[in-house]
Design a protein around this motif. Structure first.
Motif, short mmCIF file in Angstrom:
data_model
loop_
_atom_site.label_atom_id
_atom_site.label_comp_id
_atom_site.label_asym_id
_atom_site.label_seq_id
_atom_site.Cartn_x
_atom_site.Cartn_y
_atom_site.Cartn_z
N ALA A 40 72.97 53.27 -69.74
CA ALA A 40 73.20 52.91 -68.34
C ALA A 40 74.25 53.79 -67.66
O ALA A 40 74.37 53.78 -66.44
N ASP A 41 74.98 54.56 -68.41
CA ASP A 41 76.03 55.44 -67.89
C ASP A 41 75.45 56.44 -66.89
O ASP A 41 74.43 57.08 -67.17
N PRO A 42 76.09 56.61 -65.71
CA PRO A 42 75.57 57.56 -64.71
C PRO A 42 75.41 58.99 -65.22
O PRO A 42 74.45 59.68 -64.86
N ALA A 43 76.30 59.45 -66.08
CA ALA A 43 76.19 60.80 -66.64
C ALA A 43 74.93 60.91 -67.51
O ALA A 43 74.25 61.93 -67.51
N GLU A 44 74.63 59.85 -68.26
CA GLU A 44 73.41 59.83 -69.08
C GLU A 44 72.17 59.91 -68.19
O GLU A 44 71.20 60.58 -68.51
N ARG A 45 72.22 59.19 -67.08
CA ARG A 45 71.06 59.19 -66.17
C ARG A 45 70.84 60.59 -65.58
O ARG A 45 69.71 61.02 -65.44
N ASP A 46 71.92 61.29 -65.26
CA ASP A 46 71.78 62.66 -64.74
C ASP A 46 71.11 63.57 -65.76
O ASP A 46 70.22 64.34 -65.43
N GLY A 47 71.52 63.45 -67.02
CA GLY A 47 70.91 64.26 -68.08
C GLY A 47 69.45 63.92 -68.27
O GLY A 47 68.62 64.80 -68.53
N SER A 48 69.11 62.65 -68.11
CA SER A 48 67.71 62.26 -68.28
C SER A 48 66.84 62.84 -67.17
O SER A 48 65.67 63.16 -67.40
N ARG A 49 67.39 62.99 -65.99
CA ARG A 49 66.62 63.60 -64.89
C ARG A 49 66.28 65.06 -65.21
O ARG A 49 65.18 65.52 -64.93
N ARG A 50 67.23 65.77 -65.80
CA ARG A 50 66.97 67.16 -66.19
C ARG A 50 65.90 67.23 -67.27
O ARG A 50 65.00 68.08 -67.22
N ARG A 51 65.98 66.32 -68.26
CA ARG A 51 64.96 66.31 -69.32
C ARG A 51 63.60 65.93 -68.75
O ARG A 51 62.58 66.52 -69.14
N TRP A 52 63.56 64.97 -67.82
CA TRP A 52 62.30 64.58 -67.17
C TRP A 52 61.64 65.81 -66.54
O TRP A 52 60.47 66.07 -66.73
N SER A 53 62.45 66.57 -65.78
CA SER A 53 61.94 67.77 -65.11
C SER A 53 61.43 68.80 -66.11
O SER A 53 60.38 69.41 -65.90
N GLU A 54 62.17 69.00 -67.18
CA GLU A 54 61.74 69.99 -68.18
C GLU A 54 60.45 69.55 -68.86
O GLU A 54 59.54 70.36 -69.05
N TYR A 55 60.36 68.29 -69.24
CA TYR A 55 59.11 67.82 -69.86
C TYR A 55 57.94 67.94 -68.88
O TYR A 55 56.83 68.30 -69.28
N LYS A 56 58.19 67.66 -67.61
CA LYS A 56 57.14 67.78 -66.61
C LYS A 56 56.66 69.23 -66.52
O LYS A 56 55.46 69.50 -66.47
N GLN A 57 57.61 70.17 -66.51
CA GLN A 57 57.25 71.59 -66.47
C GLN A 57 56.45 72.01 -67.71
O GLN A 57 55.61 72.90 -67.63
N ARG A 58 56.73 71.38 -68.84
CA ARG A 58 56.02 71.69 -70.08
C ARG A 58 54.65 71.01 -70.13
O ARG A 58 53.90 71.21 -71.09
N GLY A 59 54.34 70.18 -69.13
CA GLY A 59 53.02 69.57 -69.05
C GLY A 59 52.86 68.26 -69.77
O GLY A 59 51.73 67.80 -69.98
N LEU A 60 53.95 67.60 -70.15
CA LEU A 60 53.85 66.32 -70.82
C LEU A 60 53.51 65.21 -69.82
O LEU A 60 53.90 65.28 -68.66
#
Length: 140
Positions: free
Chosen positions: A113-133
């Motif tokens: 739930a930590d805001p810093a964790e949420r920011d990191g998850s947004r970056r991972r979401w974008s990277e996975y999206k770019q990879r076609g997942l």
């Protein structure tokens, strides 16, 4: 197509102890017969998770170990600290800051739930999206 599921912690039970959610996900994976690797951030976190998997539910038995010995290939749930090589598994539970790599069918991203964790998850979401997942969000 590979899939990434993001589990955003919201329930008080998991806010207090995010590794409980990891234990629940590992239990489901073992029950479904999927060999699973849990990518942890450090050896300390690996040891903490190892202990928690033994104690979180007295009725649950989840065969697991910290990766790095001869039994890795036959252990259903491997806890993988950084710097330890482990064979690829179809299901990954990722606790690290970086996206999971290698060949897998599904990765479960556990996001505190930590805001810093949420920011990191947004970056991972974008990277996975770019990879076609295929992406899915779950509020926990």
């Amino acid at each position: 197509m590979a899939r990434a599921d993001f589990y955003l912690i919201d329930k008080p039970r998991f806010r207090e102890d995010p590794l409980l959610l990891v234990c629940e996900l590992a239990r489901r994976a073992f029950a479904s017969g999927q060999p699973t690797a849990i990518l942890v951030r450090s050896l300390d976190q690996a040891e903490e998770l190892d202990a928690k998997l033994w104690e979180f539910d007295e009725a649950a038995f989840i065969p697991h170990q910290i990766a790095g010995d001869d039994d890795d290939a036959v252990t259903p749930v491997l806890i993988v600290p950084p710097g330890v090589d482990a064979a690829e598994r179809p299901l990954l539970i990722n606790l690290r800051d970086a996206c999971a790599t290698g060949r897998f069918e599904r990765v479960l991203e556990v996001v505190a739930a930590d805001p810093a964790e949420r920011d990191g998850s947004r970056r991972r979401w974008s990277e996975y999206k770019q990879r076609g997942l295929d992406l899915k969000k779950n509020d926990m």
